[in-house]
Design an enzyme around this catalytic site. Sequence first.
Site, PDB file in Angstrom:
ATOM      1  N   VAL A   1      -2.397 -14.643  31.447  1.00  0.00           N
ATOM      2  CA  VAL A   1      -1.633 -15.392  30.443  1.00  0.00           C
ATOM      3  C   VAL A   1      -0.134 -15.087  30.507  1.00  0.00           C
ATOM      4  CG1 VAL A   1      -1.278 -15.733  27.956  1.00  0.00           C
ATOM      5  CG2 VAL A   1      -3.597 -15.611  28.870  1.00  0.00           C
ATOM      6  N   ASP A   2       0.222 -13.800  30.478  1.00  0.00           N
ATOM      7  CA  ASP A   2       1.636 -13.435  30.352  1.00  0.00           C
ATOM      8  C   ASP A   2       2.463 -13.887  31.555  1.00  0.00           C
ATOM      9  OD1 ASP A   2       0.836 -12.266  27.987  1.00  0.00           O
ATOM     10  OD2 ASP A   2       0.636 -10.272  28.844  1.00  0.00           O
ATOM     11  N   SER A   3       2.006 -13.542  32.767  1.00  0.00           N
ATOM     12  CA  SER A   3       2.809 -13.908  33.945  1.00  0.00           C
ATOM     13  C   SER A   3       2.845 -15.421  34.138  1.00  0.00           C
ATOM     14  CB  SER A   3       2.284 -13.204  35.202  1.00  0.00           C
ATOM     15  OG  SER A   3       1.021 -13.696  35.584  1.00  0.00           O
ATOM     16  N   SER A   4       1.781 -16.116  33.729  1.00  0.00           N
ATOM     17  CA  SER A   4       1.753 -17.582  33.861  1.00  0.00           C
ATOM     18  C   SER A   4       2.788 -18.238  32.946  1.00  0.00           C
ATOM     19  CB  SER A   4       0.360 -18.122  33.521  1.00  0.00           C
ATOM     20  OG  SER A   4      -0.601 -17.605  34.408  1.00  0.00           O
TER      21      SER A   4
ATOM     22  N   HIS B   1      -3.668  -5.220   0.706  1.00  0.00           N
ATOM     23  CA  HIS B   1      -3.127  -5.681   1.995  1.00  0.00           C
ATOM     24  C   HIS B   1      -3.126  -7.206   2.073  1.00  0.00           C
ATOM     25  CE1 HIS B   1      -2.724  -1.825   4.127  1.00  0.00           C
ATOM     26  NE2 HIS B   1      -3.709  -1.433   3.340  1.00  0.00           N
TER      27      HIS B   1
ATOM     28  N   CYS C   1       0.843  -1.206   0.000  1.00  0.00           N
ATOM     29  CA  CYS C   1       0.000   0.000   0.000  1.00  0.00           C
ATOM     30  C   CYS C   1       0.881   1.260   0.000  1.00  0.00           C
ATOM     31  CB  CYS C   1      -0.979  -0.033   1.176  1.00  0.00           C
ATOM     32  SG  CYS C   1      -2.393   1.074   0.937  1.00  0.00           S
TER      33      CYS C   1
ATOM     34  N   GLU D   1      -1.841  -8.985   4.299  1.00  0.00           N
ATOM     35  CA  GLU D   1      -1.840  -9.458   5.688  1.00  0.00           C
ATOM     36  C   GLU D   1      -3.241  -9.664   6.269  1.00  0.00           C
ATOM     37  OE1 GLU D   1      -1.633  -4.912   5.973  1.00  0.00           O
ATOM     38  OE2 GLU D   1      -1.023  -6.491   4.590  1.00  0.00           O
TER      39      GLU D   1
ATOM     40  N   SER E   1       0.044 -13.257  38.448  1.00  0.00           N
ATOM     41  CA  SER E   1      -1.355 -12.830  38.582  1.00  0.00           C
ATOM     42  C   SER E   1      -2.329 -13.934  38.218  1.00  0.00           C
ATOM     43  CB  SER E   1      -1.613 -11.623  37.674  1.00  0.00           C
ATOM     44  OG  SER E   1      -1.532 -12.027  36.310  1.00  0.00           O
TER      45      SER E   1
END
Length: 525
Positions: A238-241, A181, A85, A183, A235
């Site tokens: 998801v991330d901290s686990s 595009h 684009c 994507e 916590s």
Amino acid sequence: MSDIHEHKILILDFGSQYTQLIARRIREIGVYCELWAWDVTEAQIREFAPNGIILAGGPESVTAENSPRAPEYVFTAGVPVLGICYGMQTMSEQLGGKVIQGVGEGEFGYAQIEMLTDSLLFKGIEDAVNSEGKPLLDVWMSHGDKVSAIPEGFVAVAKTDTCPFAAMANEEKQFFGVQFHPEVTHTRQGMRMLSHFALDICGCAANWKPSSIIEDAIERLKKQIGDDEVILGLSGGVDSSVVAMLLHRAIGKKLTCVFVDNGLLRLNEAEQVMEMFGDHFGLNIIHVDAENRFLDAMKGEADPEAKRKIIGRVFVEIFDEESKKCANAKWLAQGTIYPDVIESAGSATGKAHVIKSHHNVGGLPDHMELGLVEPLRELFKDEVRKIGLELGLPYNMLYRHPFPGPGLGVRVLGEVKKEYCDLLRRADAIFIEELHKADLYNKVSQAFTVFLPVRSVGVMGDGRKYDWVVSLRAVETVDFMTAHWAHLPYDFLGRVSNRIINEVDGISRVVYDISGKPPATIEWE
């Protein structure tokens, strides 16, 4: 072990809403990539040493004065370049072609392009064939300006009725431009085009996959941490686990997790976190029951922003106190992910690879003097989830709906009290349980219940009762930037309402929120 960073693509960001999506697609293909601002220097590109460069889209007009341009070095670096684009337009302009401003002739949404000649980028790709036997492709357009003359050495590869250069290529230099595009999912063969570019044209190997990423992360963690101890605020999100599981694999008992139960979690969530990480996976966890401390700190406070700040401040105080008990800890682990890094980077001087660490736990005190461990800082959220699965975390935990950092603190409107949180927890659990039962949970992007500090008259048996109101909220969205309210079946909503009113003593009325975003936000506070 294969080096997962050996082959890589550099994506230059010109401000398109789709740029992160390009990066996620390249990663899905199995190739590492990084996203930098368009005004990167030649020295930085040389240091990164990409196998290929993608010039992403953007909202500016190439015809405007001072609009962004790719660094000249991009076209002399000797690697393949794909312009998407705006990226195609600036490539054309910078290499001697011409771009004209769109005057009511832009293409927005679905379009069909006709292939004019063969190109490596489109090898073996077609969605249909026209009456002349020319391949047609279904694509997604979003442009006003267009290329009116292509640079020397380029050929027109595809066109539409209003756009004579929907794709262009200089096969010798391996420069390609597409006006659409690839994507976005609406471009049906977009992934194949990007795959051709990354794997076939740039010659990258598909080494970027969950098992290799885990192996690499564990190796790097061992090297970074050595024999030191690490502390992590767990916590249950998801991330901290996933950080906890990676560190547990890398350093075992040298990891101490601090789990702060602030009294603002979902029903039985604290017990589930302790059971899964403590009992099942055998992590070393300090469980802090701080419900009263958080509720006392928020007493009398109704302003949402003030509540968020209080929750953040109290968490930091508690985490600071607990970390002092871990006198041997030299490192603090955080669940910073790649979009956090990109947000912190900005443009001009802040390329994504030279930014300061993004503190995602609400600003931990400087005096902690701990080194920072961020094993997820190269990963998008969908990659973090895939790694979590590979590490043995349960699917329903990794793919559950988003839950705000301040928890029920922003789902209880106005002042937060224990009574309100307890009612809300139970009502919300019923809503989520019924969504699962009806096979609707994964059909909506986010669903939750909000407690309204409003009393309403109800009738139970022969008597009247004057109790609280809750609102159900369910939305459908692709990116959480905009959202539609979910059209859940009436009989389903009726069933949820009946259960809440009959089973949760203290709630007399249930309403359903039918506001889209915009104008409303997804959360109420």
